[in-house]
Each structure stands twice: as C-alpha cells, then as structure tokens.
Scaffold this motif. Structure first.
Motif, PDB file in Angstrom:
ATOM      1  N   SER A 136       7.661  -0.726   6.618  1.00 20.90           N
ATOM      2  CA  SER A 136       6.439  -0.291   5.951  1.00 20.90           C
ATOM      3  C   SER A 136       5.248  -1.087   6.482  1.00 20.90           C
ATOM      4  O   SER A 136       5.410  -2.161   7.061  1.00 20.90           O
ATOM      5  CB  SER A 136       6.554  -0.487   4.440  1.00 20.90           C
ATOM      6  OG  SER A 136       6.535  -1.876   4.138  1.00 20.90           O
ATOM      7  N   GLU A 137       4.068  -0.571   6.262  1.00 14.43           N
ATOM      8  CA  GLU A 137       2.871  -1.267   6.745  1.00 14.43           C
ATOM      9  C   GLU A 137       2.756  -2.654   6.117  1.00 14.43           C
ATOM     10  O   GLU A 137       2.429  -3.618   6.803  1.00 14.43           O
ATOM     11  CB  GLU A 137       1.613  -0.452   6.462  1.00 14.43           C
ATOM     12  CG  GLU A 137       0.399  -1.082   7.100  1.00 14.43           C
ATOM     13  CD  GLU A 137      -0.725  -0.117   7.338  1.00 14.43           C
ATOM     14  OE1 GLU A 137      -1.873  -0.584   7.328  1.00 14.43           O
ATOM     15  OE2 GLU A 137      -0.477   1.076   7.551  1.00 14.43           O
ATOM     16  N   SER A 138       3.056  -2.781   4.828  1.00 11.81           N
ATOM     17  CA  SER A 138       2.970  -4.098   4.190  1.00 11.81           C
ATOM     18  C   SER A 138       4.001  -5.060   4.771  1.00 11.81           C
ATOM     19  O   SER A 138       3.716  -6.249   4.957  1.00 11.81           O
ATOM     20  CB  SER A 138       3.118  -3.982   2.674  1.00 11.81           C
ATOM     21  OG  SER A 138       4.378  -3.430   2.329  1.00 11.81           O
ATOM     22  N   GLU A 139       5.195  -4.583   5.094  1.00 17.38           N
ATOM     23  CA  GLU A 139       6.205  -5.429   5.734  1.00 17.38           C
ATOM     24  C   GLU A 139       5.734  -5.860   7.127  1.00 17.38           C
ATOM     25  O   GLU A 139       5.908  -7.022   7.520  1.00 17.38           O
ATOM     26  CB  GLU A 139       7.542  -4.680   5.857  1.00 17.38           C
ATOM     27  CG  GLU A 139       8.259  -4.456   4.547  1.00 17.38           C
ATOM     28  CD  GLU A 139       9.463  -3.554   4.699  1.00 17.38           C
ATOM     29  OE1 GLU A 139      10.521  -3.919   4.133  1.00 17.38           O
ATOM     30  OE2 GLU A 139       9.370  -2.511   5.365  1.00 17.38           O
ATOM     31  N   LEU A 141       2.604  -6.141   8.278  1.00 26.87           N
ATOM     32  CA  LEU A 141       1.504  -7.087   8.175  1.00 26.87           C
ATOM     33  C   LEU A 141       2.001  -8.458   7.755  1.00 26.87           C
ATOM     34  O   LEU A 141       1.573  -9.478   8.305  1.00 26.87           O
ATOM     35  CB  LEU A 141       0.445  -6.566   7.203  1.00 26.87           C
ATOM     36  CG  LEU A 141      -0.301  -5.311   7.669  1.00 26.87           C
ATOM     37  CD1 LEU A 141      -1.148  -4.747   6.539  1.00 26.87           C
ATOM     38  CD2 LEU A 141      -1.137  -5.591   8.894  1.00 26.87           C
ATOM     39  N   ALA A 142       2.931  -8.505   6.809  1.00 32.32           N
ATOM     40  CA  ALA A 142       3.474  -9.791   6.344  1.00 32.32           C
ATOM     41  C   ALA A 142       4.287 -10.475   7.435  1.00 32.32           C
ATOM     42  O   ALA A 142       4.181 -11.703   7.630  1.00 32.32           O
ATOM     43  CB  ALA A 142       4.337  -9.572   5.102  1.00 32.32           C
TER      44      ALA A 142
END
Length: 146
Positions: A136-139, A141-142
């Motif tokens: 996912s995008e949040s994964e 970025l993190a």
C-alpha cells in the motif's frame, strides 16, 4: 525464486549507499540487464535512479530518470501492480505511472549491485526485500522514510 513469485504484482525494496556518483550500473536487476524491474545509477550530471519493466522480451515501461539525488544513501522501493508502476525514494513517491504494464517476466535470478555483463556497481546494499504483492502507499512511504 520459488512459489512466492507473483507475475501480476510485486514490490522490490533495496537500501543502497553508492560509492560513486556517476556512471552506469544496475542497483537491482533480474535475470538479465534488460529484464524485469531494474533500478539504475545512470546520469552524467550526478546520481540518478529509474525503474524499468520488461515483458515478453520487450521494454514495456521505463520511468523518467530521477536525478540530482543528494542523500548519502537511498531507500528505494519499486512497485508493480496490475497496470501501474510506482517508485518511492527516501520517503517520497517519485513515479506513479498508471496504465503502463500488466505483467512482468518470471524471475529466476535477482542481481544486486551487478549486471549480467559482469559490470559491478560500486556501493553497499544494506537491505533487500521482495514482497509478492503491491504494498500500500502508506506501507511504501513508511518503509522508504529516512
């Protein structure tokens, strides 16, 4: 690669510190110099990174070269999902290209800091990971945040 390979989507992560800032070399490649997802250091004006996808022996996508990266090391994540190629570098999404690819060739080898023609990329690989899914995008970025 075994049964974990997913030809429809996947995420390739590498943490990399270059020893040189110019020239041509594969940071991460698969099978051959022109097959599947390849991240390059390639820019006469300084270090640059791109991501490429090959399917059926044909280059189906090559991202713009992200240049003038001045960080001493890089957290790079190349993500392929049905129809879309993404590239994240040091906590930023730098490429999001929809409708570019639908699949990539089966991976039999992963080459880290080496091209099939014997050229060795000078640098240090601190971490490498393959995920058989599009993160996912949040994964993304993190994972790539410095």
């Amino acid at each position: 690669m075994g049964n974990e390979f997913n030809p429809s989507e996947g995420s390739f992560y590498i943490e990399y510190t270059p020893n040189k800032l110019t020239g041509v070399g594969a940071i991460l490649g698969t099978n051959s110099d022109n097959t599947n997802l390849i991240l390059h250091g390639d820019d006469s004006a300084g270090f640059g990174i791109d991501t490429r996808t090959v399917s059926g022996g044909v280059l189906t996508y090559s991202s713009p070269l992200i240049t003038r990266l001045d960080a001493p090391s890089f957290k790079i994540l190349s993500v392929l999902e049905q129809g879309r190629q993404k590239l994240f570098i040091n906590g930023d999404k730098v490429v999001d290209a929809p409708n570019t690819v639908t699949s990539y060739e089966t991976i039999s080898q992963i080459r880290i800091l080496r091209r099939t023609n014997g050229v060795i990329e000078t640098g240090i690989c601190k971490d490498f990971r393959y995920y058989p899914k599009a993160l996912s995008e949040s994964e993304c970025l993190a994972l790539t945040k410095l």
